[in-house]
Design a protein around this motif. Structure first.
Motif, PDB file in Angstrom:
ATOM      1  N   SER A 159       0.829  -1.208   0.000  1.00 14.73           N
ATOM      2  CA  SER A 159       0.000   0.000   0.000  1.00 14.73           C
ATOM      3  C   SER A 159       0.860   1.253   0.000  1.00 14.73           C
ATOM      4  CB  SER A 159      -0.941   0.001   1.212  1.00 14.73           C
ATOM      5  OG  SER A 159      -1.795  -1.121   1.195  1.00 14.73           O
ATOM      6  N   ALA A 160       1.851   1.285   0.889  1.00 18.08           N
ATOM      7  CA  ALA A 160       2.743   2.440   0.975  1.00 18.08           C
ATOM      8  C   ALA A 160       3.475   2.657  -0.346  1.00 18.08           C
ATOM      9  CB  ALA A 160       3.742   2.245   2.115  1.00 18.08           C
ATOM     10  N   SER A 161       3.976   1.574  -0.925  1.00 22.91           N
ATOM     11  CA  SER A 161       4.754   1.665  -2.161  1.00 22.91           C
ATOM     12  C   SER A 161       3.914   2.185  -3.320  1.00 22.91           C
ATOM     13  CB  SER A 161       5.331   0.289  -2.525  1.00 22.91           C
ATOM     14  OG  SER A 161       6.157  -0.201  -1.498  1.00 22.91           O
ATOM     15  N   HIS A 162       2.724   1.644  -3.473  1.00 22.84           N
ATOM     16  CA  HIS A 162       1.887   2.025  -4.622  1.00 22.84           C
ATOM     17  C   HIS A 162       1.351   3.444  -4.493  1.00 22.84           C
ATOM     18  CE1 HIS A 162       1.336  -1.572  -7.283  1.00 22.84           C
ATOM     19  NE2 HIS A 162       2.052  -2.076  -6.300  1.00 22.84           N
ATOM     20  N   VAL A 163       0.969   3.834  -3.305  1.00 22.99           N
ATOM     21  CA  VAL A 163       0.472   5.203  -3.120  1.00 22.99           C
ATOM     22  C   VAL A 163       1.573   6.211  -3.423  1.00 22.99           C
ATOM     23  CG1 VAL A 163      -0.298   6.871  -1.379  1.00 22.99           C
ATOM     24  CG2 VAL A 163      -1.381   4.626  -1.526  1.00 22.99           C
ATOM     25  N   ALA A 164       2.781   5.948  -2.902  1.00 27.41           N
ATOM     26  CA  ALA A 164       3.893   6.866  -3.137  1.00 27.41           C
ATOM     27  C   ALA A 164       4.333   6.846  -4.598  1.00 27.41           C
ATOM     28  CB  ALA A 164       5.060   6.506  -2.222  1.00 27.41           C
ATOM     29  N   ALA A 165       4.393   5.656  -5.197  1.00 23.60           N
ATOM     30  CA  ALA A 165       4.872   5.537  -6.578  1.00 23.60           C
ATOM     31  C   ALA A 165       3.939   6.230  -7.559  1.00 23.60           C
ATOM     32  CB  ALA A 165       5.023   4.064  -6.957  1.00 23.60           C
ATOM     33  N   ARG A 166       2.658   6.241  -7.250  1.00 22.90           N
ATOM     34  CA  ARG A 166       1.677   6.814  -8.177  1.00 22.90           C
ATOM     35  C   ARG A 166       1.393   8.294  -7.904  1.00 22.90           C
ATOM     36  NH1 ARG A 166      -2.627   1.912  -9.410  1.00 22.90           N
ATOM     37  NH2 ARG A 166      -1.131   0.193  -9.194  1.00 22.90           N
ATOM     38  N   HIS A 167       2.281   8.930  -7.159  1.00 21.85           N
ATOM     39  CA  HIS A 167       2.185  10.374  -6.898  1.00 21.85           C
ATOM     40  C   HIS A 167       0.867  10.761  -6.215  1.00 21.85           C
ATOM     41  CE1 HIS A 167       5.675  11.263  -9.541  1.00 21.85           C
ATOM     42  NE2 HIS A 167       5.213  10.261 -10.259  1.00 21.85           N
ATOM     43  N   MET A 168       0.332   9.896  -5.375  1.00 21.32           N
ATOM     44  CA  MET A 168      -0.953  10.176  -4.735  1.00 21.32           C
ATOM     45  C   MET A 168      -0.804  10.989  -3.455  1.00 21.32           C
ATOM     46  SD  MET A 168      -3.025   6.636  -5.351  1.00 21.32           S
ATOM     47  CE  MET A 168      -3.945   6.444  -6.889  1.00 21.32           C
ATOM     48  N   GLY A 169       0.410  11.030  -2.917  1.00 23.16           N
ATOM     49  CA  GLY A 169       0.653  11.760  -1.683  1.00 23.16           C
ATOM     50  C   GLY A 169       1.695  11.056  -0.852  1.00 23.16           C
ATOM     51  N   ALA A 170       1.930  11.601   0.328  1.00 25.33           N
ATOM     52  CA  ALA A 170       2.914  11.016   1.241  1.00 25.33           C
ATOM     53  C   ALA A 170       2.243   9.994   2.154  1.00 25.33           C
ATOM     54  CB  ALA A 170       3.573  12.115   2.068  1.00 25.33           C
ATOM     55  N   VAL A 171       3.061   9.110   2.700  1.00 23.59           N
ATOM     56  CA  VAL A 171       2.592   8.043   3.586  1.00 23.59           C
ATOM     57  C   VAL A 171       3.328   8.165   4.922  1.00 23.59           C
ATOM     58  CG1 VAL A 171       2.392   5.551   3.920  1.00 23.59           C
ATOM     59  CG2 VAL A 171       2.232   6.520   1.606  1.00 23.59           C
ATOM     60  N   LEU A 172       2.581   8.142   6.024  1.00 28.07           N
ATOM     61  CA  LEU A 172       3.192   8.058   7.353  1.00 28.07           C
ATOM     62  C   LEU A 172       3.046   6.617   7.816  1.00 28.07           C
ATOM     63  CD1 LEU A 172       4.542   9.268   9.825  1.00 28.07           C
ATOM     64  CD2 LEU A 172       2.282   9.957  10.664  1.00 28.07           C
ATOM     65  N   TYR A 173       4.173   5.938   7.983  1.00 31.38           N
ATOM     66  CA  TYR A 173       4.203   4.510   8.300  1.00 31.38           C
ATOM     67  C   TYR A 173       4.749   4.352   9.717  1.00 31.38           C
ATOM     68  CZ  TYR A 173       4.778  -0.479   7.079  1.00 31.38           C
ATOM     69  OH  TYR A 173       4.666  -1.850   7.007  1.00 31.38           O
ATOM     70  N   LEU A 174       3.882   3.955  10.642  1.00 25.59           N
ATOM     71  CA  LEU A 174       4.286   3.756  12.039  1.00 25.59           C
ATOM     72  C   LEU A 174       4.588   2.274  12.244  1.00 25.59           C
ATOM     73  CD1 LEU A 174       1.774   6.110  13.890  1.00 25.59           C
ATOM     74  CD2 LEU A 174       3.954   6.643  12.747  1.00 25.59           C
ATOM     75  N   ASP A 175       5.856   1.996  12.487  1.00 24.75           N
ATOM     76  CA  ASP A 175       6.367   0.629  12.581  1.00 24.75           C
ATOM     77  C   ASP A 175       6.546   0.280  14.053  1.00 24.75           C
ATOM     78  OD1 ASP A 175       7.673  -1.776  12.290  1.00 24.75           O
ATOM     79  OD2 ASP A 175       9.511  -0.922  11.457  1.00 24.75           O
ATOM     80  N   THR A 176       5.806  -0.704  14.537  1.00 34.35           N
ATOM     81  CA  THR A 176       5.852  -1.050  15.962  1.00 34.35           C
ATOM     82  C   THR A 176       6.708  -2.265  16.259  1.00 34.35           C
ATOM     83  OG1 THR A 176       3.953  -2.556  15.948  1.00 34.35           O
ATOM     84  CG2 THR A 176       3.481  -0.194  16.109  1.00 34.35           C
ATOM     85  N   SER A 177       7.236  -2.928  15.209  1.00 33.57           N
ATOM     86  CA  SER A 177       7.971  -4.175  15.464  1.00 33.57           C
ATOM     87  C   SER A 177       9.163  -4.349  14.530  1.00 33.57           C
ATOM     88  CB  SER A 177       7.026  -5.380  15.334  1.00 33.57           C
ATOM     89  OG  SER A 177       6.374  -5.356  14.073  1.00 33.57           O
ATOM     90  N   ASN A 178       9.702  -3.238  14.052  1.00 34.25           N
ATOM     91  CA  ASN A 178      10.869  -3.273  13.163  1.00 34.25           C
ATOM     92  C   ASN A 178      10.636  -4.137  11.925  1.00 34.25           C
ATOM     93  OD1 ASN A 178      12.614  -1.589  14.679  1.00 34.25           O
ATOM     94  ND2 ASN A 178      13.037  -3.270  16.086  1.00 34.25           N
ATOM     95  N   SER A 179       9.430  -4.059  11.356  1.00 35.63           N
ATOM     96  CA  SER A 179       9.110  -4.870  10.184  1.00 35.63           C
ATOM     97  C   SER A 179       9.137  -4.072   8.880  1.00 35.63           C
ATOM     98  CB  SER A 179       7.732  -5.523  10.357  1.00 35.63           C
ATOM     99  OG  SER A 179       6.737  -4.535  10.575  1.00 35.63           O
ATOM    100  N   PHE A 180       9.342  -2.755   8.973  1.00 30.48           N
ATOM    101  CA  PHE A 180       9.439  -1.933   7.765  1.00 30.48           C
ATOM    102  C   PHE A 180      10.712  -2.304   7.012  1.00 30.48           C
ATOM    103  CE2 PHE A 180      10.766   1.896   5.448  1.00 30.48           C
ATOM    104  CZ  PHE A 180       9.610   2.155   4.721  1.00 30.48           C
ATOM    105  N   SER A 181      10.582  -2.510   5.692  1.00 32.98           N
ATOM    106  CA  SER A 181      11.711  -3.022   4.916  1.00 32.98           C
ATOM    107  C   SER A 181      11.902  -2.226   3.626  1.00 32.98           C
ATOM    108  CB  SER A 181      11.477  -4.507   4.574  1.00 32.98           C
ATOM    109  OG  SER A 181      12.447  -4.978   3.665  1.00 32.98           O
ATOM    110  N   PRO A 182      12.896  -1.329   3.597  1.00 32.19           N
ATOM    111  CA  PRO A 182      13.187  -0.602   2.357  1.00 32.19           C
ATOM    112  C   PRO A 182      13.544  -1.525   1.198  1.00 32.19           C
ATOM    113  CG  PRO A 182      14.227   0.483   4.231  1.00 32.19           C
ATOM    114  CD  PRO A 182      13.713  -0.832   4.732  1.00 32.19           C
ATOM    115  N   SER A 183      14.238  -2.631   1.484  1.00 27.71           N
ATOM    116  CA  SER A 183      14.604  -3.556   0.410  1.00 27.71           C
ATOM    117  C   SER A 183      13.364  -4.222  -0.185  1.00 27.71           C
ATOM    118  CB  SER A 183      15.579  -4.622   0.913  1.00 27.71           C
ATOM    119  OG  SER A 183      15.007  -5.392   1.951  1.00 27.71           O
TER     120      SER A 183
END
Length: 245
Positions: free
Chosen positions: A52-76
């Motif tokens: 969801s974060a990737s597609h919203v950002a990639a399609r120029h729809m706006g910014a995403v605030l992603y709150l990660d509570t368990s170190n599961s966010f993965s840039p790779s």
């Protein structure tokens, strides 16, 4: 007229990028509402958030605030998701696209309820002040997972735990409604009478506008999304989708 109506409807949704979920929900995550994805461990909840974060950002729809509570966010993982996008959709070099997308996804680590209150308060202030992220207004708020923050405080140890949970719910729904955000949260499953059920009990059950359960076929990348609750659609509707490895 039907094409115009379809285009108008799509403006009210943000895509998850997972075709089965977007089809099931009539377009994706509805703006102004809180959507919960629940499921057992490794069912695909975090993958749905990253897509969801990737597609919203990639399609120029706006910014995403992603709150990660368990170190599961993965840039790779986000980089691999972007590599899956068809060239016709995003016409820019891969490195330029990745840099742009990552600058549009604001990831913050949040490990307790008090840090969550602080971040949500800062978000409200910035939205009221119309402070944008490099020109991009935040349109999607993701909390993965809400239950890891709320479950520890609603036991007997915290007498104010349940009221704090309701306060979080009210803040999230107010942010969604007032600023036309899509709010996406994940929740784990707990043992129920005969079958697992979403955590956080009956008080939280009434909070999400939309509640989806995700399950994954054993040893497979095929998942099933099932509607547990929806403001417009019937519960029980389901659809399969693939999460690429």
């Amino acid at each position: 007229m039907d094409l115009l109506k379809d285009a108008a409807e799509r403006k009210h949704f943000l895509p998850t990028g997972l075709e089965g979920i977007d089809t099931l929900l009539g377009g994706g995550l509805r703006k102004g509402q809180l959507t919960e994805i629940t499921g057992q461990s490794s069912s695909g909840k975090t993958q749905a958030c990253l897509y969801s974060a990737s597609h919203v950002a990639a399609r120029h729809m706006g910014a995403v605030l992603y709150l990660d509570t368990s170190n599961s966010f993965s840039p790779s993982r986000i980089a691999r998701i972007l590599d899956e996008l068809p060239g016709s959709l995003i016409k820019e070099p891969k490195d330029v696209r990745l840099k742009r997308v990552m600058s549009s996804i604001i990831c913050e680590s949040v490990f307790d309820i008090f840090a969550l209150f602080e971040v949500l308060d800062q978000l409200e202030v910035s939205l009221n002040d119309k402070v944008n992220n490099g020109g991009n207004k935040i349109c999607l708020l993701i909390i993965d997972s809400i239950s890891s923050l709320l479950a520890p405080i609603i036991g007997r140890k915290y007498s104010q735990g349940r009221s704090m949970m309701i306060s979080v719910a009210m803040i999230l729904k107010k942010l969604a409604d007032k600023h036309n955000l899509s709010v996406l949260v994940t929740n784990h499953m707990v043992a129920g009478n005969g079958a697992p059920k979403p955590a956080l009990g009956e008080s939280w059950k009434a909070v999400p506008h939309i509640r989806l359960m995700i399950s994954r076929d054993r040893g497979s990348n095929i998942c099933t999304a099932t509607i547990l609750k929806h403001t417009l659609l019937a519960s029980g509707r389901h659809m399969k989708f693939a999460v690429p490895g």
